[in-house]
Scaffold this active site. Structure first.
Site, PDB file in Angstrom:
ATOM      1  N   HIS A 105       0.812  -1.219   0.000  1.00  0.00           N
ATOM      2  CA  HIS A 105       0.000   0.000   0.000  1.00  0.00           C
ATOM      3  C   HIS A 105       0.851   1.277   0.000  1.00  0.00           C
ATOM      4  CE1 HIS A 105       0.316  -0.297   4.547  1.00  0.00           C
ATOM      5  NE2 HIS A 105       0.472   1.001   4.393  1.00  0.00           N
ATOM      6  N   ASP A 135      -0.026  -7.714   1.128  1.00  0.00           N
ATOM      7  CA  ASP A 135       0.318  -6.303   1.340  1.00  0.00           C
ATOM      8  C   ASP A 135       1.832  -6.125   1.462  1.00  0.00           C
ATOM      9  OD1 ASP A 135      -0.080  -3.580   1.531  1.00  0.00           O
ATOM     10  OD2 ASP A 135      -0.348  -3.592   3.710  1.00  0.00           O
ATOM     11  N   GLY A 209       3.409   6.435   8.238  1.00  0.00           N
ATOM     12  CA  GLY A 209       4.797   6.573   7.811  1.00  0.00           C
ATOM     13  C   GLY A 209       5.656   5.424   8.266  1.00  0.00           C
ATOM     14  N   ASN A 210       5.208   4.736   9.336  1.00  0.00           N
ATOM     15  CA  ASN A 210       5.903   3.531   9.786  1.00  0.00           C
ATOM     16  C   ASN A 210       5.640   2.337   8.869  1.00  0.00           C
ATOM     17  OD1 ASN A 210       5.792   4.624  13.038  1.00  0.00           O
ATOM     18  ND2 ASN A 210       7.584   3.472  12.345  1.00  0.00           N
ATOM     19  N   SER A 211       4.625   2.427   8.026  1.00  0.00           N
ATOM     20  CA  SER A 211       4.270   1.304   7.160  1.00  0.00           C
ATOM     21  C   SER A 211       5.473   0.861   6.348  1.00  0.00           C
ATOM     22  CB  SER A 211       3.143   1.699   6.211  1.00  0.00           C
ATOM     23  OG  SER A 211       1.927   1.804   6.896  1.00  0.00           O
ATOM     24  N   LEU A 267      -5.256 -25.111  -1.210  1.00  0.00           N
ATOM     25  CA  LEU A 267      -5.869 -26.093  -0.320  1.00  0.00           C
ATOM     26  C   LEU A 267      -6.946 -26.891  -1.037  1.00  0.00           C
ATOM     27  CD1 LEU A 267      -6.279 -27.369   2.477  1.00  0.00           C
ATOM     28  CD2 LEU A 267      -7.809 -25.448   3.033  1.00  0.00           C
ATOM     29  N   GLY A 268      -7.780 -26.208  -1.789  1.00  0.00           N
ATOM     30  CA  GLY A 268      -8.873 -26.896  -2.470  1.00  0.00           C
ATOM     31  C   GLY A 268     -10.020 -27.242  -1.539  1.00  0.00           C
TER      32      GLY A 268
END
Length: 465
Positions: A105, A135, A209-211, A267-268
């Site tokens: 993001h 992400d 801003g830490n992202s 996984l199905g």
């Protein structure tokens, strides 16, 4: 290493041999309580960078700027461009060649990316891989030719609630900042941040801003990528979430191998979280694990012997508490090999082998962006297959075609179509492929009668032509 030094001091204080070992203990004296985290920060901080991303929005060109008389008065340099969209976040260098991990993001929809190192160098970076499902995004620093400081990646499965943790990043763009806290939880699910909702929770202060920044342990090793906070004010209230580094490892490995898309094991089977009542009806003493609600007869789960009504309680010996935990455990594994699913079946324990293969794309997705003049104009759709179900988190249906994107300011956006909608029929005719919808959307009826599946609910609407 910082932790063994603490243990040695404790051993001397109590008169025992000074042997360094991985034992977690609380401070036993005022001297120990005054120990500094500076050595940890000196080790970790050089590998944490600021990430600056931007794109120039495309704006309609005024035809007046093609007029030579107009340009004579206003000049060539006065031609208007589009507005510039910017994003600011953090990142972590995990390879000496300059490979950087950040949040997707942070660089989503951006085209130009720069990183600022702790030594104040600013260098351009290229985007190697975007993985919206986790992400995460992988960058490579360009134009230096040297090696870069890196953060060693730990095993996030070994951390425990109560462990000390440091968050390093660039909150609000003020510059590199370090905050300290503890690990508050190690398997937070249903947060709604990404498809793989399995997070480390910490009370170390994390702010905008830490992202993309680092969550490190007391040895200065990376244990997670800070990604989100729970806040009603926009500032830190001591509830922050980080993507465990074991998920990061699989994405980094894909980028290093030149992959542009992360393929994860299929996984199905459809899973359901357990309620207290459901657990009681199944004879379970507590509502933990993931109930198998449906099994794809052609998937690896069915081939391994997983059955409807089984309750998955562990993956490769690691306990799982809900369906999100199962998704994370499998999503962090590479394609190839076999995983072991521990299940409860009819009151007994069983082990089911699961072959780690990617979901097949049958039928091909055949992505189509609907043009022309219809309620679907501006919507991008794909055929439904195990691969697209996994990639786009398509739920509650295998018939029809799935909407995966809706362009702003188009008919589809104004009608209210959403990502994840499944188009079942249009004007009384069944929609089985994307080409069916493209053909039907090219008609000119007096009214449009459409039927969609949204979150398991079938909706029928009539719209004027």
């Amino acid at each position: 290493m910082f932790r063994p030094v603490i243990v040695a001091v404790l051993a001397l204080l109590v008169g025992a041999p000074a042997v360094a070992q991985e034992t977690r203990v609380v401070p036993q004296s005022a001297a120990e309580a005054k120990l500094s985290f500076a050595p940890v920060v000196k080790k970790a901080a050089p590998a944490v960078v600021n990430v600056y991303a931007q794109r120039v929005e495309k704006a309609p060109r005024n035809p007046l700027f093609d007029d030579p008389i107009f340009r004579r008065f206003f000049g060539e340099g006065q031609r208007p461009g589009g507005a510039t969209a910017r994003s600011l976040g953090s990142g972590v260098i995990v390879d000496p060649s300059g490979i950087v991990v950040t949040n997707n993001h942070v660089i989503e929809n951006m085209t130009d990316v720069k990183v600022a190192l702790a030594d104040r160098r600013e260098l351009p970076a290229e985007i190697l891989l975007r993985d919206p499902r986790s992400d995460l995004a992988i960058l490579r620093i360009k134009g230096d030719g040297g090696t870069f400081p890196v953060l060693e990646m730990a095993d996030s499965d070994t951390i425990e609630v109560g462990d000390l943790a440091l968050a390093i990043g660039d909150p609000f763009g003020v510059g590199q900042t370090v905050t300290q806290g503890i690990v508050s939880a190690v398997a937070r699910t249903e947060i709604g941040i990404s498809d793989y909702g399995f997070f480390i929770q910490t009370d170390a202060a994390i702010n905008p801003g830490n992202s993309g920044g680092a969550l490190v342990d007391i040895d200065g090793r990376l244990i997670g990528i800070n990604s989100a906070i729970f806040s009603q004010s926009g500032g830190s209230v001591g509830i922050g979430f980080a993507i465990p580094v074991n998920m990061v490892k699989s994405v980094v490995a894909t980028a290093k191998a030149g992959g542009k898309e992360v393929h994860r094991p299929w996984l199905g089977a459809n899973l359901q979280n357990l309620s207290r009542d459901l657990a009681d009806s199944l004879g379970l003493d507590r509502p933990t694990g993931a109930l198998v609600a449906e099994v794809d007869p052609n998937g690896p789960a069915a081939q391994g012997g997983l059955k409807r009504g089984d309750v998955i309680v562990a993956v490769d010996g690691k306990e799982v508490t809900d369906s999100g935990s199962v998704g994370y455990r499998l999503g962090a594994k590479p394609i190839g090999g076999v995983a072991s699913l521990s299940v409860r079946r009819d009151g007994k324990q069983a082990v089911v082998p699961l072959k780690l293969t990617a979901a097949p794309e049958r039928p091909p997705r055949d992505l189509v962006k609907i043009a022309g003049s219809s309620p679907f104009t501006g919507a991008s759709v794909v055929n439904i297959s195990p691969a697209t179900i996994e990639e786009f988190s398509i739920a509650n249906g295998r018939e029809g075609v799935a909407v995966i994107e809706v362009e702003d300011n188009t008919a589809a956006a104004m009608v209210g179509f959403q990502k994840g909608d499944i188009v079942l029929s249009l004007n009384g005719e069944k929609v089985q492929t994307t080409r069916d919808l493209e053909r039907l959307a090219g008609q000119r009826p007096y009214v449009w009668k459409l039927q969609i599946n949204r979150g398991g609910q079938v909706i029928t609407s009539v719209i004027g032509g």
